[in-house]
Write a protein that holds these residues in place. Structure first.
Motif, mmCIF file in Angstrom:
data_model
loop_
_atom_site.group_PDB
_atom_site.id
_atom_site.type_symbol
_atom_site.label_atom_id
_atom_site.label_comp_id
_atom_site.label_asym_id
_atom_site.label_seq_id
_atom_site.Cartn_x
_atom_site.Cartn_y
_atom_site.Cartn_z
ATOM 1 N N PHE A 239 -5.237 0.901 8.343
ATOM 2 C CA PHE A 239 -6.505 0.448 8.773
ATOM 3 C C PHE A 239 -7.054 -0.434 7.356
ATOM 4 O O PHE A 239 -7.410 -1.574 7.732
ATOM 5 C CB PHE A 239 -7.597 1.649 8.622
ATOM 6 N N VAL A 240 -6.501 0.058 6.254
ATOM 7 C CA VAL A 240 -6.670 -0.858 4.979
ATOM 8 C C VAL A 240 -6.097 -2.257 5.040
ATOM 9 O O VAL A 240 -6.441 -3.035 4.723
ATOM 10 C CB VAL A 240 -6.611 0.185 3.834
ATOM 11 N N ALA A 241 -4.665 -2.136 5.242
ATOM 12 C CA ALA A 241 -3.898 -3.026 5.370
ATOM 13 C C ALA A 241 -4.510 -4.059 6.493
ATOM 14 O O ALA A 241 -4.150 -5.362 6.036
ATOM 15 C CB ALA A 241 -2.424 -2.729 5.651
ATOM 16 N N ASP B 215 -7.595 -7.371 -3.843
ATOM 17 C CA ASP B 215 -8.656 -6.671 -3.107
ATOM 18 C C ASP B 215 -7.936 -5.164 -2.669
ATOM 19 O O ASP B 215 -8.538 -4.073 -2.644
ATOM 20 C CB ASP B 215 -9.009 -7.472 -2.122
ATOM 21 N N LEU B 216 -6.729 -5.254 -2.276
ATOM 22 C CA LEU B 216 -6.247 -4.154 -2.039
ATOM 23 C C LEU B 216 -6.071 -3.131 -3.057
ATOM 24 O O LEU B 216 -6.195 -1.865 -2.873
ATOM 25 C CB LEU B 216 -4.501 -4.126 -1.561
ATOM 26 N N GLU B 217 -5.768 -3.395 -4.236
ATOM 27 C CA GLU B 217 -5.802 -2.367 -5.499
ATOM 28 C C GLU B 217 -7.211 -1.988 -5.596
ATOM 29 O O GLU B 217 -7.350 -0.778 -6.161
ATOM 30 C CB GLU B 217 -5.187 -3.219 -6.699
ATOM 31 N N GLY B 218 -8.135 -2.968 -5.413
ATOM 32 C CA GLY B 218 -9.378 -2.405 -5.808
ATOM 33 C C GLY B 218 -10.024 -1.420 -4.897
ATOM 34 O O GLY B 218 -10.600 -0.637 -4.957
ATOM 35 N N VAL B 219 -9.787 -1.643 -3.423
ATOM 36 C CA VAL B 219 -9.827 -0.530 -2.293
ATOM 37 C C VAL B 219 -9.167 0.624 -2.746
ATOM 38 O O VAL B 219 -10.046 1.829 -2.523
ATOM 39 C CB VAL B 219 -9.547 -1.157 -1.174
ATOM 40 N N LEU B 220 -8.036 0.570 -2.827
ATOM 41 C CA LEU B 220 -7.350 2.110 -3.241
ATOM 42 C C LEU B 220 -8.202 2.758 -4.263
ATOM 43 O O LEU B 220 -8.191 3.963 -4.335
ATOM 44 C CB LEU B 220 -6.035 1.538 -3.808
ATOM 45 N N ALA B 221 -8.437 1.966 -5.458
ATOM 46 C CA ALA B 221 -9.044 2.694 -6.821
ATOM 47 C C ALA B 221 -10.538 3.306 -6.093
ATOM 48 O O ALA B 221 -10.766 4.288 -6.422
ATOM 49 C CB ALA B 221 -9.306 1.671 -7.750
ATOM 50 N N LEU C 265 0.818 -1.193 -0.080
ATOM 51 C CA LEU C 265 0.094 0.058 -0.049
ATOM 52 C C LEU C 265 0.859 1.219 0.068
ATOM 53 O O LEU C 265 0.601 2.051 -0.730
ATOM 54 C CB LEU C 265 -0.900 -0.087 1.239
ATOM 55 N N LYS C 266 1.844 1.445 0.975
ATOM 56 C CA LYS C 266 2.574 2.577 0.898
ATOM 57 C C LYS C 266 3.509 2.860 -0.320
ATOM 58 O O LYS C 266 3.577 4.015 -0.853
ATOM 59 C CB LYS C 266 3.726 2.443 2.151
ATOM 60 N N ASN C 267 3.883 1.726 -0.945
ATOM 61 C CA ASN C 267 4.695 2.003 -2.254
ATOM 62 C C ASN C 267 3.645 2.394 -3.291
ATOM 63 O O ASN C 267 3.976 3.196 -4.079
ATOM 64 C CB ASN C 267 5.247 0.443 -2.643
ATOM 65 N N LYS C 268 2.486 1.927 -3.322
ATOM 66 C CA LYS C 268 1.585 2.337 -4.408
ATOM 67 C C LYS C 268 1.103 3.903 -4.000
ATOM 68 O O LYS C 268 0.928 4.622 -5.216
ATOM 69 C CB LYS C 268 0.323 1.426 -4.517
ATOM 70 N N ILE C 269 1.011 4.253 -2.854
ATOM 71 C CA ILE C 269 0.592 5.573 -2.438
ATOM 72 C C ILE C 269 1.562 6.341 -2.764
ATOM 73 O O ILE C 269 1.545 7.622 -3.340
ATOM 74 C CB ILE C 269 0.291 5.502 -1.103
ATOM 75 N N LYS C 270 2.748 5.899 -2.556
ATOM 76 C CA LYS C 270 4.058 6.913 -3.034
ATOM 77 C C LYS C 270 4.245 7.005 -4.372
ATOM 78 O O LYS C 270 4.523 7.935 -5.018
ATOM 79 C CB LYS C 270 5.292 6.252 -2.307
ATOM 80 N N ARG C 271 4.149 5.976 -5.291
ATOM 81 C CA ARG C 271 4.230 5.690 -6.524
ATOM 82 C C ARG C 271 3.312 6.753 -7.272
ATOM 83 O O ARG C 271 3.705 7.474 -8.289
ATOM 84 C CB ARG C 271 4.241 4.359 -7.086
#
Length: 460
Positions: free
Chosen positions: A317-319, A328-334, A299-305
């Motif tokens: 909380f999400v993790a 599912d992580l990618e879907g929640v971020l989107a 999550l942190k790497n995707k958020i930073k990227r």
């Protein structure tokens, strides 16, 4: 070759054609060329070694009876295959026996010109590379093997590499990351990623259009073949038989095979035993559900990227609550980004909670070592205190080991803490217990079912 002998082979073809379908005849007998008949040896030219293997496996009895009928007793058949640098196989057995009676010879002459293929589209997704495939305990073995393969495809002990795990844990990403790295180091390498379903469709189309030999030749020309979701090939006997020969050819020529499945080789149903055996020749590596640390790092790497305006507490909380898989992580971020943009709101814990409530089951209670001990003992109908006892009874030891395994999987407790709570054992004992249960889950259906039932009770 005299015309008389040529006529005899034509008679053989007429008999064979009457006994098999026209489509099979066009695919497997029409391409054959008669080269010679001398000293009671009939020499035929075929495109590939696969032809020899396929004819022996599917039509040997018919061929033998036909040769005896037309040429008489004692005739032997020799194939000359247009395959370069393939190991020769010779079987000197009378054709009237149930054994082969066929002699294969290679490297004698290249009867058919080798097909020159255009540059190959490897079907790789540019987003799936090692740079964004983050390492964790759940994928360490498979990732490490993948890095080694990328450096020397076909030349490591990991051939084939069989990656297995639940849907969404990153198997496809890892396979394609290996392919990208191989292409980066050797742009001329013929690398192909394909799903098992698409491989099956291509084979069916090749069968209908009488181009099975072309289909096989193409796949045998690859340097690296990656097939995703191999379990989808279950009960497709003809496809499996064809893939068996492709597998053998590539493996014998030190070409790399990488396969993925939602279960280990020993649990694959509907797959030919000889294929299962070959799947186990190399390394079978599981990619497990990502643990909290890996989920948080992803999550942190995707958020930073992507430069997303998401705070650390929201990421935590999400993790914590999206624990099934990376997808599912990618879907929640989107979903978070879409809602925040559409509603023009900041991404807060409250917004994250609302998004997660529609896509995952937010953990209502914390899973602790004590909760796990209670669930395990309830399943085995034993007193919780027995887990602390210095007893070597099989059922108590197994219950303790499962408790350690689940505690490591579902809690953030250290190995030392887990051992202390379960019989005052040291961290090495906990590690050994976790590996024991993990291995048993792969080979023991009863243990696997028991652990799954306990896990379901933990989630309720």
């Amino acid at each position: 070759m005299t015309s008389a002998n040529g006529n005899k082979w034509a008679q053989c073809l007429e008999i064979i054609k009457d006994n098999i379908g026209e489509q099979q005849f066009k695919s497997w007998f029409a391409p054959i060329q008669v080269l010679n008949f001398e000293d009671n040896i009939l020499t035929l030219g075929v495109p590939t070694l696969f032809f020899c293997e396929y004819l022996e496996e599917h039509y040997l009895d018919l061929i033998e009876k036909t040769l005896i009928r037309v040429y008489g007793e004692g005739v032997r058949l020799m194939y000359r295959a247009g395959v370069v640098e393939s190991p020769a196989a010779t079987v000197e057995v009378a054709p009237t026996t149930q054994s082969s009676g066929v002699r294969f010879t290679n490297n004698i002459s290249n009867i058919f010109k080798q097909t020159v293929y255009e540059e190959l589209d490897s079907q790789l997704n540019s987003n799936y590379k090692f740079e964004n495939y983050y390492a964790g305990e759940s994928n360490m073995l498979a990732r490490t093997a993948g890095v080694s393969i990328a450096q020397a495809p076909g030349k490591t002990a990991f051939n084939p590499l069989f990656i297995h795990g639940e849907s969404g844990v990153g198997k496809t990403h890892l396979m394609q990351a290996i392919g990208h790295k191989i292409k980066e180091l050797n742009p001329q390498a013929r690398v192909l990623y394909i799903s098992s379903h698409l491989f099956q469709l291509q084979f069916v189309n090749a069968t209908r259009s009488n181009t099975v030999p072309d289909f096989i030749n193409f796949y045998q020309s690859l340097d690296v073949l990656m097939i995703d979701d191999i379990q989808d090939m279950a009960d497709k006997t003809q496809t499996q038989n064809t893939f068996f020969h492709i597998f053998n050819h590539l493996h014998q020529n030190n070409k790399q095979l990488i396969l993925s499945s939602d279960r280990p080789p020993v649990s694959l149903g509907g797959i030919l035993p000889r294929l299962i055996s070959r799947f186990k020749w190399g390394l079978s590596a599981e990619v497990e559900r990502p643990d909290y640390e890996l989920r948080y790092n992803i999550l942190k790497n995707k958020i930073k990227r992507d430069g997303l305006p998401i705070s650390d507490d929201v990421a935590e909380f999400v993790a914590k609550n999206v624990s099934e898989n990376v997808r599912d992580l990618e879907g929640v971020l989107a979903s978070l980004m879409f809602r925040a943009t559409t509603l023009k709101k900041e991404i807060t814990l409250d917004l994250a909670s609302k998004v997660l409530s529609t896509s995952v089951n937010i953990e209502k209670k914390q899973i602790t070592i004590d909760v796990i001990k209670e669930k395990v003992c309830a399943f085995y109908n034993m007193d919780v205190q027995l887990l602390q006892a210095k007893c070597r009874k099989r059922e108590i030891v197994q219950a303790r080991q499962i408790s350690m395994y689940l505690s490591k999987k579902y809690t953030e407790s250290s190995l030392q803490r887990i051992g202390s709570e379960l019989g005052k054992k040291d961290h090495a004992t906990v590690l050994h217990a976790c590996k024991t249960i993990s291995d048993l889950i792969e080979i023991d259906k009863t243990i696997k079912a028991n652990v799954q039932e306990i896990e379901e009770s933990l989630r309720r």
